[in-house]
Design a protein around this motif. Structure first.
Motif, PDB file in Angstrom:
ATOM      1  N   PRO A  90      -4.186  12.168   2.550  1.00 54.20           N
ATOM      2  CA  PRO A  90      -4.447  12.694   1.212  1.00 54.20           C
ATOM      3  C   PRO A  90      -3.511  13.845   0.874  1.00 54.20           C
ATOM      4  CG  PRO A  90      -6.219  13.286   2.750  1.00 54.20           C
ATOM      5  CD  PRO A  90      -5.214  12.507   3.532  1.00 54.20           C
ATOM      6  N   TYR A  91      -3.160  13.959  -0.388  1.00 60.18           N
ATOM      7  CA  TYR A  91      -2.414  15.130  -0.855  1.00 60.18           C
ATOM      8  C   TYR A  91      -2.923  15.496  -2.236  1.00 60.18           C
ATOM      9  CZ  TYR A  91       0.596  11.449  -2.961  1.00 60.18           C
ATOM     10  OH  TYR A  91       1.076  10.344  -3.630  1.00 60.18           O
ATOM     11  N   THR A  92      -2.758  16.766  -2.613  1.00 61.84           N
ATOM     12  CA  THR A  92      -3.291  17.199  -3.903  1.00 61.84           C
ATOM     13  C   THR A  92      -2.598  16.422  -5.015  1.00 61.84           C
ATOM     14  OG1 THR A  92      -1.714  19.011  -3.908  1.00 61.84           O
ATOM     15  CG2 THR A  92      -3.944  19.517  -3.173  1.00 61.84           C
TER      16      THR A  92
ATOM     17  N   GLU B   7      11.624   3.859  -9.814  1.00 63.01           N
ATOM     18  CA  GLU B   7      11.090   4.436 -11.057  1.00 63.01           C
ATOM     19  C   GLU B   7       9.733   5.104 -10.835  1.00 63.01           C
ATOM     20  OE1 GLU B   7      10.700   1.175 -13.707  1.00 63.01           O
ATOM     21  OE2 GLU B   7      12.832   1.094 -14.203  1.00 63.01           O
ATOM     22  N   PHE B   8       9.228   5.015  -9.604  1.00 65.52           N
ATOM     23  CA  PHE B   8       7.864   5.455  -9.280  1.00 65.52           C
ATOM     24  C   PHE B   8       7.524   6.843  -9.841  1.00 65.52           C
ATOM     25  CE2 PHE B   8       4.984   7.627  -6.281  1.00 65.52           C
ATOM     26  CZ  PHE B   8       3.914   6.759  -6.260  1.00 65.52           C
ATOM     27  N   THR B   9       8.378   7.827  -9.531  1.00 65.82           N
ATOM     28  CA  THR B   9       8.044   9.197  -9.928  1.00 65.82           C
ATOM     29  C   THR B   9       8.320   9.449 -11.407  1.00 65.82           C
ATOM     30  OG1 THR B   9       8.367   9.970  -7.674  1.00 65.82           O
ATOM     31  CG2 THR B   9       8.487  11.646  -9.400  1.00 65.82           C
TER      32      THR B   9
ATOM     33  N   SER C  17       0.861  -1.175   0.000  1.00 71.51           N
ATOM     34  CA  SER C  17       0.000   0.000   0.000  1.00 71.51           C
ATOM     35  C   SER C  17       0.903   1.233   0.000  1.00 71.51           C
ATOM     36  CB  SER C  17      -0.934  -0.069   1.219  1.00 71.51           C
ATOM     37  OG  SER C  17      -1.702   1.099   1.350  1.00 71.51           O
ATOM     38  N   SER C  18       0.533   2.267   0.699  1.00 72.04           N
ATOM     39  CA  SER C  18       1.299   3.517   0.668  1.00 72.04           C
ATOM     40  C   SER C  18       0.823   4.416   1.802  1.00 72.04           C
ATOM     41  CB  SER C  18       1.056   4.228  -0.670  1.00 72.04           C
ATOM     42  OG  SER C  18       1.482   5.579  -0.625  1.00 72.04           O
ATOM     43  N   VAL C  19       1.654   5.385   2.186  1.00 75.36           N
ATOM     44  CA  VAL C  19       1.173   6.420   3.109  1.00 75.36           C
ATOM     45  C   VAL C  19       0.012   7.192   2.482  1.00 75.36           C
ATOM     46  CG1 VAL C  19       3.364   6.708   4.343  1.00 75.36           C
ATOM     47  CG2 VAL C  19       2.910   8.100   2.310  1.00 75.36           C
TER      48      VAL C  19
ATOM     49  N   GLU D 181       2.994   0.222   4.124  1.00 77.37           N
ATOM     50  CA  GLU D 181       2.600   1.562   3.681  1.00 77.37           C
ATOM     51  C   GLU D 181       3.792   2.525   3.690  1.00 77.37           C
ATOM     52  OE1 GLU D 181      -0.586   1.950   6.523  1.00 77.37           O
ATOM     53  OE2 GLU D 181      -1.450   0.098   5.720  1.00 77.37           O
ATOM     54  N   PRO D 182       4.598   2.476   2.638  1.00 80.33           N
ATOM     55  CA  PRO D 182       5.786   3.345   2.583  1.00 80.33           C
ATOM     56  C   PRO D 182       5.451   4.764   2.125  1.00 80.33           C
ATOM     57  CG  PRO D 182       6.009   1.393   1.145  1.00 80.33           C
ATOM     58  CD  PRO D 182       4.578   1.548   1.482  1.00 80.33           C
ATOM     59  N   GLY D 183       6.291   5.685   2.563  1.00 80.74           N
ATOM     60  CA  GLY D 183       6.287   7.041   2.021  1.00 80.74           C
ATOM     61  C   GLY D 183       7.237   7.106   0.838  1.00 80.74           C
ATOM     62  N   MET D 184       8.081   8.119   0.818  1.00 81.62           N
ATOM     63  CA  MET D 184       8.935   8.356  -0.356  1.00 81.62           C
ATOM     64  C   MET D 184      10.027   7.296  -0.492  1.00 81.62           C
ATOM     65  SD  MET D 184       9.276  12.489  -0.026  1.00 81.62           S
ATOM     66  CE  MET D 184       9.832  12.905  -1.676  1.00 81.62           C
ATOM     67  N   VAL D 185       9.949   6.545  -1.564  1.00 82.39           N
ATOM     68  CA  VAL D 185      10.950   5.533  -1.903  1.00 82.39           C
ATOM     69  C   VAL D 185      11.476   5.907  -3.280  1.00 82.39           C
ATOM     70  CG1 VAL D 185      11.416   3.074  -2.194  1.00 82.39           C
ATOM     71  CG2 VAL D 185       9.547   3.813  -0.685  1.00 82.39           C
TER      72      VAL D 185
HETATM   73  C1  8X3 Z   1       3.843   7.051  -2.661  1.00 85.19           C
HETATM   74  C2  8X3 Z   1       4.210   7.653  -1.375  1.00 85.19           C
HETATM   75  O1  8X3 Z   1       4.986   9.746  -0.198  1.00 85.19           O
HETATM   76  O2  8X3 Z   1       5.881   9.321  -2.426  1.00 85.19           O
HETATM   77  O3  8X3 Z   1       3.313   5.792  -2.460  1.00 85.19           O
HETATM   78  O4  8X3 Z   1       3.563   9.997  -2.177  1.00 85.19           O
HETATM   79  S1  8X3 Z   1       4.675   9.276  -1.557  1.00 85.19           S
END
Ligand code: 8X3
Length: 248
Positions: A141-143, A184-186, A134-136, A177-181
């Protein structure tokens, strides 16, 4: 020797999970779309340790064919790591692309529940561990998070519900539930903008795929009476901010 199936093992957290589990003595079924990445992983970690399964998690027929062809020594899954997933877009809802929303729902939600449903009889028979990424964003929520956050909230709540349904079976279920990792995600989220990704993580000292893989392995290595329900983690330099207020 135990076997773990990791979806999305061609990069990032999934690839790091393959490495961490092999190092800990597990066999790994590594799934993903990019055959050359999986071949490289097999080359690095050994064909006795890693079996590549090339399919898009959204393609159930290709998935079922690949799983039906698993060699006997890789066919008994003791741990399922539902890692494959993505974010697409950073725009607010009113400027978002509907097709991108649908792709996130198909990948992060539909494919995850479909694979879990398919493997469930075997997972129950082997008292397996299910680890869902999952994820933080499931909680905070964030915009621009809109549907991505929604899919990850689904993954968290599905994990908890699954655990409830599987009461008495010995199957364990965890939501990670990770935050910023930095993976290649971004780059994927921004449609290939490596500069945007570099800017986002600059100076953050973000988590790495290996950090998350260590946690997934730790969860899967607990004694059979221990269930980690949910586990949220962030880099030290990421934390919470206040509400936004629009003034008239
Ligand atoms: C993404 C987490 O903090 O980069 O699953 O938005 S964050």
């Amino acid at each position: 020797m135990k076997t773990v199936l990791v979806t999305g093992a061609t990069a990032g957290i999934g690839e790091a999970c393959a490495r961490a589990f092999v190092k800990a003595g597990w066999r790994v079924v590594a799934t993903g779309r990019r055959a050359e990445r999986l071949a490289a992983l097999v080359g690095e970690l050994g064909a006795d340790n890693v079996h590549p399964c090339i399919f898009d998690v959204r393609d159930e027929a290709a998935r079922d064919a690949a799983l039906a062809a698993l060699p006997e020594e890789f066919a008994q899954i003791d741990c399922l790591v539902n890692n494959a997933g993505l974010a697409l877009g950073t725009q607010p809802a009113q400027k978002s692309d509907l097709d991108e929303w649908k792709t996130m729902i198909e990948t992060n939600v539909t494919s995850l529940v479909s694979l879990t449903h398919k493997l469930l009889p075997g997972l129950i028979a082997r008292k397996a561990v299910i680890v869902n990424l999952s994820s933080v964003a499931a909680t905070y929520p964030y915009t621009g998070g809109n549907v991505y956050g929604g899919t990850k909230a689904f993954v968290r709540q599905f994990s908890l519900g699954l655990r409830s349904d599987l009461s008495g079976t010995g199957v364990r279920v965890t939501s990670i539930e990770p935050g910023m990792v930095e993976t290649e995600f971004t780059v994927i989220r921004t449609g290939g903008d490596q500069d945007a990704s570099d800017r986002l993580y600059a100076g953050v000292n973000p988590l790495t795929g290996a950090d998350i893989a260590d946690v997934v392995l730790w969860v899967a290595s607990q004694p059979p009476h221990v269930n980690i329900n949910a586990l949220e983690l962030m880099p030290v330099n990421q934390s919470f901010a206040g509400f936004q207020v629009a003034r008239e």
